[in-house]
Enzyme design. Structure first.
Site, PDB file in Angstrom:
ATOM      1  N   ASP A  78     -56.895  25.223  -8.619  1.00 53.24           N
ATOM      2  CA  ASP A  78     -55.975  25.051  -7.647  1.00 53.24           C
ATOM      3  C   ASP A  78     -54.957  23.502  -7.825  1.00 53.24           C
ATOM      4  O   ASP A  78     -53.791  23.393  -7.793  1.00 53.24           O
ATOM      5  CB  ASP A  78     -56.558  24.651  -6.301  1.00 53.24           C
ATOM      6  CG  ASP A  78     -55.954  24.798  -4.987  1.00 53.24           C
ATOM      7  OD1 ASP A  78     -54.844  25.329  -5.085  1.00 53.24           O
ATOM      8  OD2 ASP A  78     -56.620  24.835  -4.027  1.00 53.24           O
TER       9      ASP A  78
ATOM     10  N   THR B  48     -38.042  19.617   5.578  1.00 49.62           N
ATOM     11  CA  THR B  48     -38.686  18.175   5.175  1.00 49.62           C
ATOM     12  C   THR B  48     -37.903  17.728   3.838  1.00 49.62           C
ATOM     13  O   THR B  48     -37.411  18.722   3.097  1.00 49.62           O
ATOM     14  CB  THR B  48     -40.230  18.697   4.592  1.00 49.62           C
ATOM     15  OG1 THR B  48     -40.094  19.428   3.712  1.00 49.62           O
ATOM     16  CG2 THR B  48     -40.994  19.123   5.893  1.00 49.62           C
TER      17      THR B  48
ATOM     18  N   ASP C  89     -50.044  26.369   2.463  1.00 45.55           N
ATOM     19  CA  ASP C  89     -51.099  25.547   3.455  1.00 45.55           C
ATOM     20  C   ASP C  89     -50.947  24.034   3.476  1.00 45.55           C
ATOM     21  O   ASP C  89     -51.249  23.435   4.402  1.00 45.55           O
ATOM     22  CB  ASP C  89     -52.351  26.070   2.973  1.00 45.55           C
ATOM     23  CG  ASP C  89     -52.830  27.597   2.994  1.00 45.55           C
ATOM     24  OD1 ASP C  89     -52.408  27.981   4.120  1.00 45.55           O
ATOM     25  OD2 ASP C  89     -53.303  28.194   2.157  1.00 45.55           O
TER      26      ASP C  89
HETATM   27  P1  ADP Z   1     -47.434  25.332  -1.790  1.00 48.43           P
HETATM   28  O1  ADP Z   1     -48.371  26.315  -1.109  1.00 48.43           O
HETATM   29  O2  ADP Z   1     -46.781  26.063  -2.917  1.00 48.43           O
HETATM   30  O3  ADP Z   1     -48.306  24.154  -2.237  1.00 48.43           O
HETATM   31  P2  ADP Z   1     -46.743  23.765   0.496  1.00 48.43           P
HETATM   32  O4  ADP Z   1     -45.758  24.245   1.576  1.00 48.43           O
HETATM   33  O5  ADP Z   1     -48.099  23.869   0.831  1.00 48.43           O
HETATM   34  O6  ADP Z   1     -46.222  24.583  -0.872  1.00 48.43           O
HETATM   35  O7  ADP Z   1     -46.487  22.491   0.074  1.00 48.43           O
HETATM   36  C1  ADP Z   1     -46.928  21.746  -1.167  1.00 48.43           C
HETATM   37  C2  ADP Z   1     -46.553  20.369  -0.982  1.00 48.43           C
HETATM   38  O8  ADP Z   1     -45.467  20.103  -0.910  1.00 48.43           O
HETATM   39  C3  ADP Z   1     -47.419  19.814   0.182  1.00 48.43           C
HETATM   40  O9  ADP Z   1     -48.160  18.778  -0.343  1.00 48.43           O
HETATM   41  C4  ADP Z   1     -46.357  18.869   0.794  1.00 48.43           C
HETATM   42  O10 ADP Z   1     -46.698  17.755   1.444  1.00 48.43           O
HETATM   43  C5  ADP Z   1     -45.414  18.572  -0.041  1.00 48.43           C
HETATM   44  N1  ADP Z   1     -43.877  18.652   0.509  1.00 48.43           N
HETATM   45  C6  ADP Z   1     -43.433  19.067   1.699  1.00 48.43           C
HETATM   46  N2  ADP Z   1     -41.990  18.753   1.829  1.00 48.43           N
HETATM   47  C7  ADP Z   1     -41.641  18.288   0.661  1.00 48.43           C
HETATM   48  C8  ADP Z   1     -40.447  18.032   0.074  1.00 48.43           C
HETATM   49  N3  ADP Z   1     -39.281  18.172   0.779  1.00 48.43           N
HETATM   50  N4  ADP Z   1     -40.355  17.628  -1.360  1.00 48.43           N
HETATM   51  C9  ADP Z   1     -41.499  17.490  -1.895  1.00 48.43           C
HETATM   52  N5  ADP Z   1     -42.646  17.938  -1.521  1.00 48.43           N
HETATM   53  C10 ADP Z   1     -42.845  18.200  -0.115  1.00 48.43           C
END
Ligand code: ADP
Ligand code: MG
Length: 480
Positions: free
Chosen positions: A286, A167, A194
């Protein structure tokens, strides 16, 4: 049985009902269970004349010797990777053996006997292709490393091909899953937290062909975020530890199992949620700790301590459609075991009044709350056993409520959550419901839905019934 070289020594190899049996010339036998094998693939090695020989490798994740508990099942956390190298004497037995093993580990019939006598060809099993979504920004930023170090080599060893999405921004995963043709994938491996799974789920649910995709593409969470509640809850039900390697093993060996999903509605938006909704202390911890992502899961502890000290109460109304009739213990405890009906519940729009006064199926609490935490899974993270007894497909919300209480009790609640012991605290009330509505009467506050901040205000959720979201799970405690 066929003669073959195993780790350079001559041996006899055979496939028995549930296992691969390797017997060397002195009669020493090694058994590898199909349930532990992820696959057999070519292994490129050259002999001393620099010719490529017919080598292949079998990778397995069996339990370490002595890892069995007294009930006969495997002990949690005792798997160890093992690689066995085999060498065949001709190309036909070379491909036959790999196909036969790969069919057997996927419970497919091995139609032609695998032998080196030239008896015939064993058909290759159908090819598998998965979608892999990686969030390089999640958690401590380790998701990409997990992909390279654990997941990618294991997919290759299992002969599974993949499409990789790394992503580049928030909502990239949601948009990809919503718009691209994902019908050819047999599962989606989500390496992140999550929040990333939440995006994938909302992408699937927004598709016009969502029923097909839900059926064909189960989720496989690989812990790579700072909140890995779903991954931990799935691994817990499989009797496994929650590591990226073992989660990938479960993704490769698992079969689809239903996962509860609900519609969660605010005044202006609707979401699909599989994990939790929090309001009050937990939501504050959170959401306000997001800038501390670099700490990994420790962010919840650090922020939680700060939040206990700065005690805050929120006034509001919580209306719950209870999942069961009042049992002998009063019906407000999860230990009351009356069967849950799975009939679909349809609430009026969240902006419309709920007319439930006098309806015995509904319980309405209007009070000052330190926290309201609604969970759908057993764990909120790898170290938080928030919902003892909660399963992925029990069809109910488990609603934890704490009204006004001392800071000491709040602290004790947080600590006890690690083991699930908080469920026996008198300050914690637990309800099981099929639908609920929250109406905050305090004007400022936060909601955290599956770890994501959503609009504050009137909120309600209904279980989708029947559920059609699926996760991959293994039943590692089944007999061999
Ligand atoms: P965490 O458990 O640390 O929160 P997540 O994988 O759940 O990790 O992601 C946290 C947030 O990052 C999510 O809200 C997601 O939408 C966002 N996200 C996904 N890809 C990216 C990216 N490449 N850059 C920044 N934020 C992103
Ligand atoms: Mg549940």
């Amino acid at each position: 049985m066929a003669k073959i070289l195993h780790n350079k020594g001559e041996c006899f190899l055979s496939l028995k009902d549930s296992r691969l049996v390797i017997e060397d010339k002195r009669g020493k036998v090694i058994i590898i269970y199909f349930r532990d094998i992820i696959g057999a693939v070519p292994c490129l090695k050259k002999n001393k004349n620099h010719e490529i020989d017919f080598y292949f490798e079998v990778r397995s994740f069996g339990f370490k010797q002595g890892g069995c508990c007294s009930c006969g099942g495997p002990a949690r956390g005792e798997r160890k990777q093992r690689i066995d190298i085999f060498q065949c004497f001709d190309s036909q037995s070379y491909s036959n053996w790999q196909h036969a093993i790969n069919r057997a580990v996927r419970h497919l019939p091995v139609t032609v006997g695998a032998s080196d006598s030239g008896a015939g060809l064993v058909q290759a099993p159908p090819a598998r292709r998965v979608l892999v979504v990686v969030n390089p920004a999640g958690g401590t930023g380790t998701a990409l490393k997990i992909w390279k170090r654990d997941t990618e080599p294991m997919l290759q060893a299992a002969d599974v091909s993949y499409t990789l999405l790394i992503t580049e921004r928030a909502n990239h995963a949601r948009d990809y899953v919503a718009r691209e043709d994902v019908r050819a994938f047999s599962s989606v491996l989500v390496i992140g937290g999550d929040g990333l799974i939440f995006e994938v789920v909302s992408g699937i649910m927004s598709r016009p062909d969502r029923d097909v995709v839900l059926k064909n593409m189960p989720l496989a969470p690989i812990p790579g975020g700072s909140g890995n509640g779903l991954a931990m809850s799935v691994m817990f039900e499989c009797g496994e530890v929650c590591t990226p390697e073992i989660a990938t093993f479960v993704a490769l060996k698992g079969t689809p199992a239903l996962l509860d999903v609900c519609t969660a509605t605010t005044t202006s938006a609707s979401h699909f949620s599989f994990l939790s909704l929090s309001w009050g202390m937990v939501a504050d911890v959170d959401i306000n700790s997001e800038s501390m992502r670099w700490m990994g899961e420790a962010r919840f502890t650090v922020s939680g301590l700060g939040r206990v000290i700065a005690k805050k109460l929120y006034r509001g109304r919580l209306s719950m459609l209870l999942a069961e009739e009042a049992g002998e213990e009063g019906g407000s405890s999860s230990s009351s075991k009356t069967a849950v009906t799975r009939e679909r519940v349809v609430l009026p729009a969240v902006t419309q009044p709920l007319q439930v006064q006098g309806d015995p199926r509904w319980l309405v609490l209007e009070d000052d709350f330190a926290m309201v935490w609604v969970v759908q899974t057993s764990h909120a993270s790898t170290s938080m056993y928030t919902g003892p007894g909660v399963t992925l497909n029990d069809g109910v919300f488990t609603i934890m409520v704490v009204r006004d209480c001392s800071r000491l009790a709040m602290l004790s609640l947080m600590i006890k959550m690690e083991t699930g012991a908080h469920f026996s605290m008198p300050e914690l009330e637990v309800f099981r419901a099929r639908a609920y509505r929250l109406e905050p009467l305090t004007s400022e506050g936060l909601y955290s839905l599956d770890g994501e901040k959503i609009e504050y205000g009137p909120f309600q959720a209904e279980m989708l019934s029947p559920s059609s979201l699926q996760v991959l799970k293994t039943d590692s405690r089944s007999p061999q």
